[in-house]
Design an enzyme around this catalytic site. Structure first.
Site, PDB file in Angstrom:
ATOM      1  N   TYR A 154       0.813  -1.223   0.000  1.00  0.00           N
ATOM      2  CA  TYR A 154       0.000   0.000   0.000  1.00  0.00           C
ATOM      3  C   TYR A 154       0.846   1.272   0.000  1.00  0.00           C
ATOM      4  O   TYR A 154       0.364   2.327  -0.385  1.00  0.00           O
ATOM      5  CB  TYR A 154      -0.903   0.040   1.237  1.00  0.00           C
TER       6      TYR A 154
ATOM      7  N   LYS B 125       4.418 -14.926   1.966  1.00  0.00           N
ATOM      8  CA  LYS B 125       4.591 -15.624   0.690  1.00  0.00           C
ATOM      9  C   LYS B 125       6.097 -15.792   0.481  1.00  0.00           C
ATOM     10  O   LYS B 125       6.677 -15.337  -0.503  1.00  0.00           O
ATOM     11  CB  LYS B 125       3.928 -14.815  -0.437  1.00  0.00           C
TER      12      LYS B 125
ATOM     13  N   ASP C 227      -1.550 -18.168   0.394  1.00  0.00           N
ATOM     14  CA  ASP C 227      -2.544 -18.902  -0.408  1.00  0.00           C
ATOM     15  C   ASP C 227      -3.120 -20.067   0.404  1.00  0.00           C
ATOM     16  O   ASP C 227      -4.311 -20.350   0.360  1.00  0.00           O
ATOM     17  CB  ASP C 227      -1.962 -19.374  -1.747  1.00  0.00           C
TER      18      ASP C 227
ATOM     19  N   ASP D 277      -5.674  -7.318   4.282  1.00  0.00           N
ATOM     20  CA  ASP D 277      -6.887  -6.735   3.696  1.00  0.00           C
ATOM     21  C   ASP D 277      -7.739  -7.841   3.082  1.00  0.00           C
ATOM     22  O   ASP D 277      -8.939  -7.941   3.339  1.00  0.00           O
ATOM     23  CB  ASP D 277      -6.483  -5.707   2.628  1.00  0.00           C
TER      24      ASP D 277
ATOM     25  N   ASP E  23     -11.421  -9.779   4.756  1.00  0.00           N
ATOM     26  CA  ASP E  23     -12.720  -9.855   4.070  1.00  0.00           C
ATOM     27  C   ASP E  23     -13.180 -11.303   3.987  1.00  0.00           C
ATOM     28  O   ASP E  23     -14.353 -11.620   4.213  1.00  0.00           O
ATOM     29  CB  ASP E  23     -12.632  -9.298   2.635  1.00  0.00           C
TER      30      ASP E  23
HETATM   31  C1  IPM Z   1     -10.131  -1.850   4.478  1.00  0.00           C
HETATM   32  C2  IPM Z   1     -10.524  -1.240   3.159  1.00  0.00           C
HETATM   33  C3  IPM Z   1      -9.483  -0.214   2.744  1.00  0.00           C
HETATM   34  C4  IPM Z   1      -8.138  -0.923   2.635  1.00  0.00           C
HETATM   35  C5  IPM Z   1      -9.811   0.529   1.432  1.00  0.00           C
HETATM   36  C6  IPM Z   1     -11.146   1.227   1.512  1.00  0.00           C
HETATM   37  C7  IPM Z   1      -8.727   1.499   1.045  1.00  0.00           C
HETATM   38  O1  IPM Z   1     -10.676  -2.239   2.192  1.00  0.00           O
HETATM   39  O2  IPM Z   1     -10.001  -1.091   5.460  1.00  0.00           O
HETATM   40  O3  IPM Z   1      -9.968  -3.050   4.543  1.00  0.00           O
HETATM   41  O4  IPM Z   1      -7.838  -1.523   1.587  1.00  0.00           O
HETATM   42  O5  IPM Z   1      -7.373  -0.880   3.585  1.00  0.00           O
HETATM   43 MG    MG Z   2     -10.525  -4.196   2.938  1.00  0.00          MG
END
Ligand code: IPM
Ligand code: MG
Length: 373
Positions: free
Chosen positions: A144, A201, A234, A258, A262
């Site tokens: 990032y 990785k 992975d 990240d 999710d």
């Molecule tokens: C998160 C979100 C953010 C990230 C985005 C909105 C930039 O997906 O906080 O997980 O990638 O960090």
């Molecule tokens: Mg995210």
């Protein structure tokens, strides 16, 4: 003197303002019950900030955030501001900017399953037994924040072999960055079940090999009592749906974290259930792990629980109000156990009359918080 906690509230975009309103309602109730005054200052971040000031992170917002005891952020971003033009501002720059500026290198994302939501998850009940993990995502380094750019007129870069454009992002980590996030993970594991999966990785990436070396060095020197396991990212993605209960603490690089968080959120039934705390050098920041959900914005149907659970984390980590945090967690648990659901967590057993919108869900939690026990 009255106990005053100053909170910088960043409602942001999309469903952000709707779920932020529920947090405000909740904080008023907690303030009354606990004899604490939460002083809220609203500031602009993300798309709204671009619209009103031209910048996704106005100086004023950063100053407010630095000045506050904690920052509470709802969500930013939306198709209105989506652009691939590197010269135009994007809401996400506001979020990344404030994380970096406040030195928030440790993002904690607890993945805890509420019993009542077992059937809302896409996984089988048996696979979910005992799921209770903490994802520790490095937040101010890696892919990032490494050097990134586009170059034009690069030989052979276009599809027909003529000069064209290329773009790159780089994953960079220093030993210091790796060590401080690993320390957060080991410390957290000591207060939990004493196990850390370090996810990388290392079979491909040099930055991952350094990651592994540094994590092991710190482990050997100071955290021998914690069990440390290496896992390739992975494989982790697969293990999270195969046998999620094996995880206690996962520590990993920014982008891996990240993606994995999710994925892990679905164990809890919905991305709308996952809260996060970002800690570091300065004021801490609390935000749901989900985004601004522009597809359902303005309809009053967003799940406010990740936002309310972010308030819970704020009470614990920034204000030392553990008893109040426990009461809030219990109020949410009871609300869910009674069958109340927003649409994202409703399942085949949910009664239609118990499927509620954002504001009703907030009210239910507040009522249960106030209920004498
Ligand atoms: C998160 C979100 C953010 C990230 C985005 C909105 C930039 O997906 O906080 O997980 O990638 O960090
Ligand atoms: Mg995210």
């Amino acid at each position: 003197m009255a106990d005053v906690k100053r909170i910088c509230l960043l409602p942001g975009d999309g469903i952000g303002p709707e779920i932020a309103a529920e947090a405000v309602k909740l904080l008023e109730a907690i303030g009354e019950l606990e004899g604490v005054t939460f002083e809220l200052t609203e500031a602009l971040l993300g798309g709204v900030a671009i619209d009103e000031t031209g910048s996704p992170l106005p100086d004023e917002t950063l100053a407010e955030a630095r000045d506050a005891d904690a920052v509470l952020l709802a969500a930013i971003g939306g198709p209105r501001w989506d652009t691939t033009d590197p010269a135009r501002p994007r809401p996400e720059q506001g979020l990344l900017g404030i994380r970096k500026a406040l030195g928030l290198y440790a993002n904690l994302r607890p993945v805890k399953l509420f019993d009542a939501l077992t059937d809302a998850s896409s996984l089988k009940r048996e696979a979910l037994e005992g799921v209770d993990m903490l994802i520790v995502r490095e937040l101010t380094g890696g892919l990032y924040f490494g050097e990134s750019a586009r170059e034009a007129d690069v030989d052979g870069a276009s599809a027909d072999g003529s000069p064209g454009m290329l773009a790159y992002d780089t994953m960079v980590y220093t030993e210091a960055e790796i060590e401080r996030i690993a320390r957060v993970a080991f410390e957290a594991a000591r207060k939990r079940r004493g196990k850390v999966h370090s996810v990388d990785k290392a079979n491909v990436l040099e930055s991952s090999r350094l990651w592994r070396e540094v994590v092991h060095r710190l482990h050997a020197a100071e955290y021998g009592d914690v069990e440390l396991l290496d896992q390739l990212v992975d494989n982790t993605a697969m293990q999270l749906v195969r046998m999620p209960a094996q995880f206690d603490v996962i520590v990993t690089e920014n982008m891996f974290g990240d993606i994995l968080s999710d994925e892990a959120s679905m164990l809890t039934g919905s991305l709308g259930m996952l809260a996060s705390a970002s800690l570091g050098d300065g004021t801490a920041l609390y935000e749901p792990s989900h985004g601004s959900a522009p597809d359902i914005a303005g309809q009053g149907i967003a799940n406010p629980l990740a936002m309310l659970l972010s308030v819970e984390l704020m009470l614990r980590y920034s204000f030392g109000m553990d008893a109040a945090a426990d009461r809030l967690a219990a109020a949410i648990e009871v609300t869910l156990a009674e069958g109340w659901r927003t649409r994202d967590i409703a399942d085949a057993w949910t009664l239609p009359q118990r499927t509620v919108g954002t504001s009703a869900m907030g009210d239910l939690v507040v009522e249960r918080l106030r209920a004498p026990r």
